[in-house]
Motif scaffolding. Sequence first.
Motif, PDB file in Angstrom:
ATOM      1  N   LYS A   1       9.097   2.337   1.957  1.00 24.32           N
ATOM      2  CA  LYS A   1       8.441   2.592   0.678  1.00 24.32           C
ATOM      3  C   LYS A   1       7.577   1.439   0.209  1.00 24.32           C
ATOM      4  O   LYS A   1       6.654   1.616  -0.590  1.00 24.32           O
ATOM      5  N   VAL A   2       7.869   0.237   0.671  1.00 26.60           N
ATOM      6  CA  VAL A   2       7.132  -0.935   0.222  1.00 26.60           C
ATOM      7  C   VAL A   2       7.259  -2.027   1.274  1.00 26.60           C
ATOM      8  O   VAL A   2       8.276  -2.120   1.955  1.00 26.60           O
TER       9      VAL A   2
ATOM     10  N   LYS B   1       8.386  -3.299  -5.281  1.00 25.83           N
ATOM     11  CA  LYS B   1       6.991  -2.994  -5.602  1.00 25.83           C
ATOM     12  C   LYS B   1       6.492  -3.895  -6.725  1.00 25.83           C
ATOM     13  O   LYS B   1       5.351  -4.375  -6.693  1.00 25.83           O
TER      14      LYS B   1
ATOM     15  N   PRO C   1      14.428  -1.392   1.355  1.00 25.96           N
ATOM     16  CA  PRO C   1      13.072  -0.920   1.034  1.00 25.96           C
ATOM     17  C   PRO C   1      12.784   0.487   1.556  1.00 25.96           C
ATOM     18  O   PRO C   1      11.670   0.981   1.426  1.00 25.96           O
TER      19      PRO C   1
END
Length: 200
Positions: free
Chosen positions: A177-178, A151, A140
């Motif tokens: 990022k997520v 996502k 991630p």
Amino acid sequence: MSQIIDARGKACPTPVLMAKGAIAQGAEAFTILVDNTTAVENLKRLAGNQGFAAAVREEEGGTFALDFTRGEGCVSCEEAVNSPLPPPGADWAVFVGRDIIGDGDRELGTNLMRMFFYTLTQSDDKPGAVLFMNAGVRLPTLDEQVAEHLKALADAGVEIQVCGTCLNFYGLTEQLKVGMVSNMYDIVTRMQKAAKVISL
């Protein structure tokens, strides 16, 4: 004077467990001291789950003081942990402890991992949670394709929990990022709630 718990220098999930211990002993108000923002976020989440308000104060030397005060209207984390497991098929989780699938060729393993998460996004039977630890936290953070699939899963209601200690170890905390920065206690609790856990 309320109890003061010094959890500075303690690795995840020790600060959470120390706070949980105070709650289990019936403390209505206490202060816990930590020295990193990951612990702050984990403790704030614990407070909400346990029916406490947590006010954060930043003190000298990089210390954060969290003042726990029992409130109302929150569901106890204990109730969630001790609730009966759902029937098979009702809830499941994926535990990802590495950044490739299998022990053979690394490029193949990387592609298989990307295909796995893409397949999950297309499935009608999605997991309730995806849990990342150790080298798995590279997915991630560093893998754009997997992050996009995650996502899509998060948008579909899948919990994405990422080990904060592992992110710190690999120097990837700022590249997430997520998902939610999590800890061992929350990840173990989520695994216990699942009817089944698939490990990659």
